[in-house]
Motif scaffolding. Structure first.
Motif, PDB file in Angstrom:
ATOM      1  N   ARG A 193       6.530  -2.501  -8.155  1.00  0.00           N
ATOM      2  CA  ARG A 193       5.625  -2.672  -9.283  1.00  0.00           C
ATOM      3  C   ARG A 193       5.090  -1.302  -9.680  1.00  0.00           C
ATOM      4  N   GLY A 194       5.735  -0.716 -10.675  1.00  0.00           N
ATOM      5  CA  GLY A 194       5.390   0.642 -11.047  1.00  0.00           C
ATOM      6  C   GLY A 194       5.751   1.588  -9.923  1.00  0.00           C
ATOM      7  N   ASP A 195       4.793   2.394  -9.490  1.00  0.00           N
ATOM      8  CA  ASP A 195       5.032   3.333  -8.397  1.00  0.00           C
ATOM      9  C   ASP A 195       4.920   2.682  -7.025  1.00  0.00           C
ATOM     10  N   TRP A 196       4.402   1.445  -6.981  1.00  0.00           N
ATOM     11  CA  TRP A 196       4.114   0.785  -5.706  1.00  0.00           C
ATOM     12  C   TRP A 196       5.200  -0.203  -5.332  1.00  0.00           C
ATOM     13  N   THR A 197       5.364  -0.432  -4.040  1.00  0.00           N
ATOM     14  CA  THR A 197       6.382  -1.358  -3.550  1.00  0.00           C
ATOM     15  C   THR A 197       5.788  -2.248  -2.462  1.00  0.00           C
ATOM     16  N   ILE A 198       6.121  -3.526  -2.521  1.00  0.00           N
ATOM     17  CA  ILE A 198       5.711  -4.492  -1.506  1.00  0.00           C
ATOM     18  C   ILE A 198       6.955  -4.900  -0.737  1.00  0.00           C
ATOM     19  N   LEU A 199       6.864  -4.920   0.595  1.00  0.00           N
ATOM     20  CA  LEU A 199       8.024  -5.196   1.440  1.00  0.00           C
ATOM     21  C   LEU A 199       7.831  -6.488   2.233  1.00  0.00           C
ATOM     22  N   ARG A 200       8.919  -7.226   2.383  1.00  0.00           N
ATOM     23  CA  ARG A 200       8.929  -8.362   3.309  1.00  0.00           C
ATOM     24  C   ARG A 200       9.986  -8.091   4.364  1.00  0.00           C
ATOM     25  N   LEU A 201       9.568  -8.072   5.626  1.00  0.00           N
ATOM     26  CA  LEU A 201      10.473  -7.803   6.737  1.00  0.00           C
ATOM     27  C   LEU A 201      10.505  -8.994   7.686  1.00  0.00           C
ATOM     28  N   LYS A 202      11.538  -9.028   8.496  1.00  0.00           N
ATOM     29  CA  LYS A 202      11.665 -10.045   9.530  1.00  0.00           C
ATOM     30  C   LYS A 202      11.637  -9.351  10.884  1.00  0.00           C
ATOM     31  N   GLY A 254       0.810  -1.200   0.000  1.00  0.00           N
ATOM     32  CA  GLY A 254       0.000   0.000   0.000  1.00  0.00           C
ATOM     33  C   GLY A 254       0.842   1.248   0.000  1.00  0.00           C
ATOM     34  N   LEU A 255       2.161   1.070  -0.130  1.00  0.00           N
ATOM     35  CA  LEU A 255       3.072   2.212  -0.093  1.00  0.00           C
ATOM     36  C   LEU A 255       3.655   2.485  -1.474  1.00  0.00           C
ATOM     37  N   LEU A 256       3.918   3.741  -1.748  1.00  0.00           N
ATOM     38  CA  LEU A 256       4.644   4.124  -2.953  1.00  0.00           C
ATOM     39  C   LEU A 256       6.136   3.923  -2.734  1.00  0.00           C
ATOM     40  N   GLU A 257       6.854   3.749  -3.826  1.00  0.00           N
ATOM     41  CA  GLU A 257       8.304   3.569  -3.713  1.00  0.00           C
ATOM     42  C   GLU A 257       8.948   4.752  -2.996  1.00  0.00           C
ATOM     43  N   THR A 258       8.409   5.944  -3.209  1.00  0.00           N
ATOM     44  CA  THR A 258       8.965   7.140  -2.557  1.00  0.00           C
ATOM     45  C   THR A 258       8.773   7.110  -1.043  1.00  0.00           C
ATOM     46  N   GLN A 259       7.900   6.250  -0.549  1.00  0.00           N
ATOM     47  CA  GLN A 259       7.630   6.161   0.891  1.00  0.00           C
ATOM     48  C   GLN A 259       8.368   5.001   1.548  1.00  0.00           C
ATOM     49  N   ARG A 260       9.101   4.237   0.756  1.00  0.00           N
ATOM     50  CA  ARG A 260       9.728   3.028   1.279  1.00  0.00           C
ATOM     51  C   ARG A 260      10.691   3.310   2.426  1.00  0.00           C
ATOM     52  N   ALA A 261      11.605   4.236   2.233  1.00  0.00           N
ATOM     53  CA  ALA A 261      12.655   4.467   3.227  1.00  0.00           C
ATOM     54  C   ALA A 261      12.067   4.854   4.582  1.00  0.00           C
ATOM     55  N   GLU A 262      11.080   5.742   4.575  1.00  0.00           N
ATOM     56  CA  GLU A 262      10.485   6.188   5.834  1.00  0.00           C
ATOM     57  C   GLU A 262       9.751   5.042   6.525  1.00  0.00           C
ATOM     58  N   LEU A 263       9.057   4.215   5.742  1.00  0.00           N
ATOM     59  CA  LEU A 263       8.322   3.103   6.343  1.00  0.00           C
ATOM     60  C   LEU A 263       9.275   2.047   6.895  1.00  0.00           C
ATOM     61  N   VAL A 264      10.329   1.738   6.152  1.00  0.00           N
ATOM     62  CA  VAL A 264      11.312   0.773   6.642  1.00  0.00           C
ATOM     63  C   VAL A 264      11.939   1.278   7.936  1.00  0.00           C
ATOM     64  N   ALA A 265      12.231   2.565   7.998  1.00  0.00           N
ATOM     65  CA  ALA A 265      12.821   3.130   9.217  1.00  0.00           C
ATOM     66  C   ALA A 265      11.879   2.979  10.407  1.00  0.00           C
ATOM     67  N   ALA A 266      10.578   3.161  10.169  1.00  0.00           N
ATOM     68  CA  ALA A 266       9.605   3.027  11.258  1.00  0.00           C
ATOM     69  C   ALA A 266       9.594   1.611  11.819  1.00  0.00           C
ATOM     70  N   PHE A 267       9.735   0.617  10.947  1.00  0.00           N
ATOM     71  CA  PHE A 267       9.734  -0.767  11.412  1.00  0.00           C
ATOM     72  C   PHE A 267      11.110  -1.183  11.960  1.00  0.00           C
ATOM     73  N   GLU A 268      12.175  -0.604  11.430  1.00  0.00           N
ATOM     74  CA  GLU A 268      13.494  -0.876  12.013  1.00  0.00           C
ATOM     75  C   GLU A 268      13.551  -0.395  13.454  1.00  0.00           C
ATOM     76  N   ALA A 269      12.857   0.704  13.752  1.00  0.00           N
ATOM     77  CA  ALA A 269      12.817   1.211  15.120  1.00  0.00           C
ATOM     78  C   ALA A 269      12.101   0.241  16.063  1.00  0.00           C
ATOM     79  N   CYS A 270      11.365  -0.709  15.476  1.00  0.00           N
ATOM     80  CA  CYS A 270      10.658  -1.724  16.266  1.00  0.00           C
ATOM     81  C   CYS A 270      11.357  -3.075  16.190  1.00  0.00           C
TER      82      CYS A 270
END
Length: 317
Positions: A284-293, A258-274
């Motif tokens: 996929r185009g403007d959108w990005t799907i993430l898999r985290l551990k 549900g995130l745009l590629e331009t929002q990836r870094a900020e979202l990853v940082a939010a989850f890294e903080a957790c």
């Protein structure tokens, strides 16, 4: 509907701008109006730039125009665009986006385009309607691909937050038939649609919950989950990062979309903080799907989750 060989007018379209909130209300409700209503984004990830198109079999009179305008109060001062369409125009428009999609072992189709499953795979019947997640949006199809890639792993407790039509929960139930699978959504209509789709696809045993994020006693009681799926929007995902991490088991897999590629870094940082780490991304185009551990030990948020500041988080996909 019909049109003669000379191209007589066969149908009509009435268009008005609207907000995403208005589009969701239209898509999620049973609107008593003699027209086919379709909503779409005009600007990706802009809640104020959506459009309503109403298709009719006859020229709209004043009462019909008033009924359509009443659906989108934000356009009260805007004159609707009224267009006459031919038969071929209507057929083409009404079938757009309905072709089956294929992701790995999965194929997703509508009643208008039935298709057999691939060898060893699974076909899901998901008609467009009152909820989101038909598989035709890049975020949903990307999540299907991510789930397909995880097929060799074992998961025992799965939750799909913001399930929409239930599609991703159905895919998880197919891949891990012995797992407990929970599907949640903030919208009761979406949960009703998920129940209908589960019956249509012979999916049994799903636990369905109407909830705002993880704010439900049943969700917390069933934690921790070793697979967490959340296909929502970037803003709500960032604000929900602590609570999503908190219901995840140690070393759990978390799929975010549900995130745009331009929002990836900020979202990853939010989850890294957790305590989470990024393992894979599928753009996929403007959108990005993430898999985290998730972290090696379960995350405990410093403060309880606060839903008051959340933006609406159902994604039209």
């Amino acid at each position: 509907m019909s049109a003669d060989a000379g191209g007589a007018i066969d149908s009509w379209k009435v268009s008005l701008p609207c907000t995403r909130a208005e589009a969701e209300a239209i898509d999620a409700g049973l609107i008593d109006i003699d027209a086919v209503l379709m909503t779409s984004e005009e600007v990706e990830d802009d809640r104020e730039r959506w459009r309503l198109d109403a298709y009719l079999e006859r020229a709209p009179d004043a009462a019909m125009l008033a009924a359509i305008r009443a659906l989108v109060p934000s356009a009260a001062d805007i004159e609707p665009v009224v267009e006459a369409l031919g038969a071929q125009d209507w057929v083409t428009l009404s079938q757009q986006g309905l072709e089956p999609i294929r992701e790995g072992r999965f194929v997703v189709h509508t009643s208008a385009h039935p298709v057999a499953p691939p060898p060893g795979g699974r076909a899901f019947l998901i008609d467009a309607g009152r909820a989101f997640g038909t598989g035709h949006h890049a975020t949903t199809s990307g999540c299907l691909a991510m789930l397909d890639a995880l097929a060799g792993q074992h998961f025992a407790n799965v939750i799909d937050i913001g399930t929409g039509t239930g599609l991703l929960a159905f895919a998880a139930a197919h891949l891990w038939p012995d797992a407990a699978v929970t599907a949640t959504d903030i919208d009761p209509a979406a949960i009703a649609v998920t129940a209908e789709n589960a019956a249509a696809n012979s999916i049994a045993g799903l636990k369905l919950i109407v909830a705002d994020g993880t704010l439900d006693d049943a969700i917390v009681a069933a934690a921790p989950y070793d697979l967490v799926i959340a296909n929502i929007l970037a803003g709500p995902l960032m604000s929900m990062a602590p609570e999503l991490a908190a219901i995840a088991a140690a070393d759990a897999t978390i799929l975010l979309a549900g995130l745009l590629e331009t929002q990836r870094a900020e979202l990853v940082a939010a989850f890294e903080a957790c305590g989470c780490t990024l393992e894979a991304a599928d753009r996929r185009g403007d959108w990005t799907i993430l898999r985290l551990k998730a972290g090696a030990t379960r995350f405990v948020p410093a403060t309880p989750p606060d839903p008051k500041g959340r933006d609406g988080w159902a994604l039209d996909i």
